[in-house]
Scaffold this motif. Structure first.
Motif, PDB file in Angstrom:
ATOM      1  N   ASP A 231     -15.265   2.471  25.584  1.00  0.00           N
ATOM      2  CA  ASP A 231     -15.856   3.814  25.622  1.00  0.00           C
ATOM      3  C   ASP A 231     -15.195   4.656  26.713  1.00  0.00           C
ATOM      4  O   ASP A 231     -15.215   4.281  27.886  1.00  0.00           O
ATOM      5  CB  ASP A 231     -17.357   3.684  25.889  1.00  0.00           C
ATOM      6  CG  ASP A 231     -18.101   4.997  25.770  1.00  0.00           C
ATOM      7  OD1 ASP A 231     -17.914   5.855  26.666  1.00  0.00           O
ATOM      8  OD2 ASP A 231     -18.860   5.166  24.807  1.00  0.00           O
ATOM      9  N   LEU A 232     -14.638   5.784  26.323  1.00  0.00           N
ATOM     10  CA  LEU A 232     -13.956   6.672  27.268  1.00  0.00           C
ATOM     11  C   LEU A 232     -14.842   7.079  28.444  1.00  0.00           C
ATOM     12  O   LEU A 232     -14.412   7.032  29.599  1.00  0.00           O
ATOM     13  CB  LEU A 232     -13.491   7.941  26.542  1.00  0.00           C
ATOM     14  CG  LEU A 232     -12.125   7.959  25.881  1.00  0.00           C
ATOM     15  CD1 LEU A 232     -11.973   9.235  25.054  1.00  0.00           C
ATOM     16  CD2 LEU A 232     -11.008   7.874  26.912  1.00  0.00           C
ATOM     17  N   LYS A 233     -16.052   7.465  28.145  1.00  0.00           N
ATOM     18  CA  LYS A 233     -16.946   7.955  29.199  1.00  0.00           C
ATOM     19  C   LYS A 233     -17.309   6.844  30.169  1.00  0.00           C
ATOM     20  O   LYS A 233     -17.294   7.046  31.393  1.00  0.00           O
ATOM     21  CB  LYS A 233     -18.208   8.570  28.579  1.00  0.00           C
ATOM     22  CG  LYS A 233     -17.963   9.873  27.845  1.00  0.00           C
ATOM     23  CD  LYS A 233     -19.253  10.459  27.291  1.00  0.00           C
ATOM     24  CE  LYS A 233     -19.001  11.796  26.615  1.00  0.00           C
ATOM     25  NZ  LYS A 233     -20.249  12.375  26.053  1.00  0.00           N
TER      26      LYS A 233
ATOM     27  N   ASP B 160     -12.084  14.816  23.846  1.00  0.00           N
ATOM     28  CA  ASP B 160     -12.837  13.608  24.184  1.00  0.00           C
ATOM     29  C   ASP B 160     -12.555  13.172  25.631  1.00  0.00           C
ATOM     30  O   ASP B 160     -13.475  12.760  26.360  1.00  0.00           O
ATOM     31  CB  ASP B 160     -12.486  12.468  23.222  1.00  0.00           C
ATOM     32  CG  ASP B 160     -12.968  12.718  21.801  1.00  0.00           C
ATOM     33  OD1 ASP B 160     -13.854  13.576  21.616  1.00  0.00           O
ATOM     34  OD2 ASP B 160     -12.454  12.051  20.882  1.00  0.00           O
ATOM     35  N   VAL B 161     -11.298  13.251  26.036  1.00  0.00           N
ATOM     36  CA  VAL B 161     -10.939  12.876  27.404  1.00  0.00           C
ATOM     37  C   VAL B 161     -11.551  13.864  28.399  1.00  0.00           C
ATOM     38  O   VAL B 161     -12.076  13.466  29.451  1.00  0.00           O
ATOM     39  CB  VAL B 161      -9.412  12.790  27.573  1.00  0.00           C
ATOM     40  CG1 VAL B 161      -9.020  12.619  29.040  1.00  0.00           C
ATOM     41  CG2 VAL B 161      -8.848  11.639  26.744  1.00  0.00           C
TER      42      VAL B 161
ATOM     43  N   LYS C  52      -4.756   8.782  23.192  1.00  0.00           N
ATOM     44  CA  LYS C  52      -5.921   8.617  24.073  1.00  0.00           C
ATOM     45  C   LYS C  52      -5.525   7.928  25.372  1.00  0.00           C
ATOM     46  O   LYS C  52      -5.907   8.354  26.468  1.00  0.00           O
ATOM     47  CB  LYS C  52      -6.993   7.801  23.342  1.00  0.00           C
ATOM     48  CG  LYS C  52      -8.307   7.678  24.078  1.00  0.00           C
ATOM     49  CD  LYS C  52      -9.272   6.764  23.323  1.00  0.00           C
ATOM     50  CE  LYS C  52      -9.586   7.296  21.943  1.00  0.00           C
ATOM     51  NZ  LYS C  52     -10.580   6.434  21.246  1.00  0.00           N
TER      52      LYS C  52
ATOM     53  N   ALA D 244     -15.061  13.026  28.869  1.00  0.00           N
ATOM     54  CA  ALA D 244     -15.220  11.824  29.691  1.00  0.00           C
ATOM     55  C   ALA D 244     -15.097  12.161  31.174  1.00  0.00           C
ATOM     56  O   ALA D 244     -15.849  11.643  32.015  1.00  0.00           O
ATOM     57  CB  ALA D 244     -14.190  10.769  29.295  1.00  0.00           C
TER      58      ALA D 244
ATOM     59  N   PHE E 105      -5.685   9.802  28.940  1.00  0.00           N
ATOM     60  CA  PHE E 105      -6.615   9.176  29.889  1.00  0.00           C
ATOM     61  C   PHE E 105      -5.876   8.815  31.175  1.00  0.00           C
ATOM     62  O   PHE E 105      -6.319   9.154  32.281  1.00  0.00           O
ATOM     63  CB  PHE E 105      -7.203   7.924  29.240  1.00  0.00           C
ATOM     64  CG  PHE E 105      -8.224   7.194  30.075  1.00  0.00           C
ATOM     65  CD1 PHE E 105      -9.567   7.535  30.015  1.00  0.00           C
ATOM     66  CD2 PHE E 105      -7.849   6.140  30.899  1.00  0.00           C
ATOM     67  CE1 PHE E 105     -10.518   6.855  30.759  1.00  0.00           C
ATOM     68  CE2 PHE E 105      -8.785   5.453  31.653  1.00  0.00           C
ATOM     69  CZ  PHE E 105     -10.128   5.810  31.588  1.00  0.00           C
TER      70      PHE E 105
ATOM     71  N   PHE F 124     -18.269  13.923  32.207  1.00  0.00           N
ATOM     72  CA  PHE F 124     -19.347  12.938  32.312  1.00  0.00           C
ATOM     73  C   PHE F 124     -19.256  12.175  33.629  1.00  0.00           C
ATOM     74  O   PHE F 124     -20.258  11.992  34.335  1.00  0.00           O
ATOM     75  CB  PHE F 124     -19.261  11.968  31.129  1.00  0.00           C
ATOM     76  CG  PHE F 124     -20.233  10.825  31.180  1.00  0.00           C
ATOM     77  CD1 PHE F 124     -21.563  11.011  30.823  1.00  0.00           C
ATOM     78  CD2 PHE F 124     -19.816   9.563  31.571  1.00  0.00           C
ATOM     79  CE1 PHE F 124     -22.467   9.946  30.870  1.00  0.00           C
ATOM     80  CE2 PHE F 124     -20.711   8.493  31.621  1.00  0.00           C
ATOM     81  CZ  PHE F 124     -22.037   8.688  31.266  1.00  0.00           C
ATOM     82  N   ALA F 125     -18.045  11.743  33.976  1.00  0.00           N
ATOM     83  CA  ALA F 125     -17.847  10.980  35.207  1.00  0.00           C
ATOM     84  C   ALA F 125     -18.159  11.822  36.439  1.00  0.00           C
ATOM     85  O   ALA F 125     -18.864  11.380  37.357  1.00  0.00           O
ATOM     86  CB  ALA F 125     -16.424  10.450  35.266  1.00  0.00           C
TER      87      ALA F 125
ATOM     88  N   MET G  94     -14.195   6.002  32.309  1.00  0.00           N
ATOM     89  CA  MET G  94     -13.888   7.028  33.308  1.00  0.00           C
ATOM     90  C   MET G  94     -14.917   6.993  34.441  1.00  0.00           C
ATOM     91  O   MET G  94     -14.561   7.071  35.628  1.00  0.00           O
ATOM     92  CB  MET G  94     -13.857   8.414  32.662  1.00  0.00           C
ATOM     93  CG  MET G  94     -13.314   9.506  33.556  1.00  0.00           C
ATOM     94  SD  MET G  94     -11.538   9.341  33.920  1.00  0.00           S
ATOM     95  CE  MET G  94     -10.805   9.976  32.405  1.00  0.00           C
TER      96      MET G  94
END
Length: 320
Positions: free
Chosen positions: A78-80, A295-296, A18, A299, A22, A302-303, A83
């Protein structure tokens, strides 16, 4: 010390992956001009944060550094939200106002990254004093670099933590350079852990690219701290693949040195060990990697789809 079971080991592999993916995205998007400010990437050092935080409980605390993304992710950030914060978006941890060096999540013990070199030591000592006062058996891990090890704040923190037997684990990430200055030019000693003797605490040197070595050393230090036996200093020898910050020309080190360290990449080393010991199959590891990639990517989406803060938000959550 209890040997970690398969779930813990796979979680470690997932965490290192991760951090790697990331930071790889940040490297790419910073170069494309999508990220404001500076970023200091953790690429190459993934085993240190992962092994250390795997030895902690959710209720334990950490203090971080300017190179803090790895610490935050390893502690459960939290990744999101991370980011989005680095992208400067209002959905981020600090509503887009803090950026890379101000990510914190008190709910899971992340007391914050810190742009001040050596700034984490006093915060860790204060956090550990609160644990001692409350008698809750909590600990605080203080991450700091080789450059920060020369700061007075760090030395004062080591001294106070020892004098008061505070539950602090000082984790020195020695990547060989303080900005562009090699360790050999900034201190006379080879091992920063030797300084522990001056404060009457254990000082241990470990391979910072071996996640299990870091996990084992930190686990021992955590156990000591929980028993009221005071702090420990653990030096993790590692290496950053990128510059001090993105855009650093790295003219102070050789390509040969970089390639030698890349050959010690902590992620394939750990993957090979998991497969060789029949702890996991390559297919299982590939599935973990695929999930982390998804997941990345989520994120990043989302960003990029999140709004920027507005002028109406300018003075909200700003303190002096």
């Amino acid at each position: 010390m209890k040997h970690p079971d398969k779930k813990v080991l796979l979680d470690m592999f997932s965490t290192m992956t991760k951090i790697r993916l990331f930071e790889g995205e940040l490297q790419k998007f910073f170069a494309a001009g999508k990220i404001p400010g500076f970023v200091h990437l953790y690429l190459g050092e993934e085993a240190t944060a992962t092994g250390a935080c795997a030895a902690l409980k959710k209720t334990d605390m950490i203090t971080s550094t300017h190179r803090g993304h790895g610490h935050c992710l390893a502690k459960g950030g939290d990744l999101k939200l991370m980011m989005a914060e680095i992208y400067g978006r209002s959905t981020g941890y600090c509503k887009g106002k803090g950026g890379s060096m101000h990510i914190a999540d008190f709910n899971i013990g992340i007391l914050g990254a810190n742009g001040i070199v050596g700034g984490g030591g006093p915060l860790a000592v204060g956090a550990a004093l609160s644990c001692q006062y409350k008698d809750n058996k909590g600990v605080c891990a203080c991450f700091f670099g080789d450059g920060a090890s020369n700061q007075g704040t760090t030395q004062e923190s080591l001294n106070m933590a020892s004098a008061w037997k505070l539950p602090v684990i000082f984790i020195n990430e020695n990547n060989g350079y303080g900005i562009s200055c090699p360790q050999s030019k900034s201190m006379a000693i080879t091992d920063i852990a030797d300084r522990a003797a001056a404060y009457d605490m254990p000082g241990v040197v470990v391979d910072g690219n071996d996640v299990l070595a870091v996990y084992e050393a930190v686990s021992v230090a955590v156990e000591r701290a929980r028993k009221g036996q005071g702090p420990s200093l653990i030096e993790c020898k590692t290496y950053r693949w990128r510059g001090h910050f993105e855009g650093d020309a790295c003219v102070y080190r050789s390509e040969k040195e970089l390639e030698e360290w890349k050959a010690k990449d902590p992620i394939p080393r750990f993957a090979q060990k998991l497969v060789e010991t029949k702890t996991a199959t390559q297919a299982e590891l590939d599935a973990v990697t695929a999930q982390v990639r998804a997941d990345v990517d989520a994120a990043v989406k989302f960003a990029e789809e999140s709004p920027f803060p507005t002028t109406a938000d300018l003075l909200d959550d700003v303190y002096a």
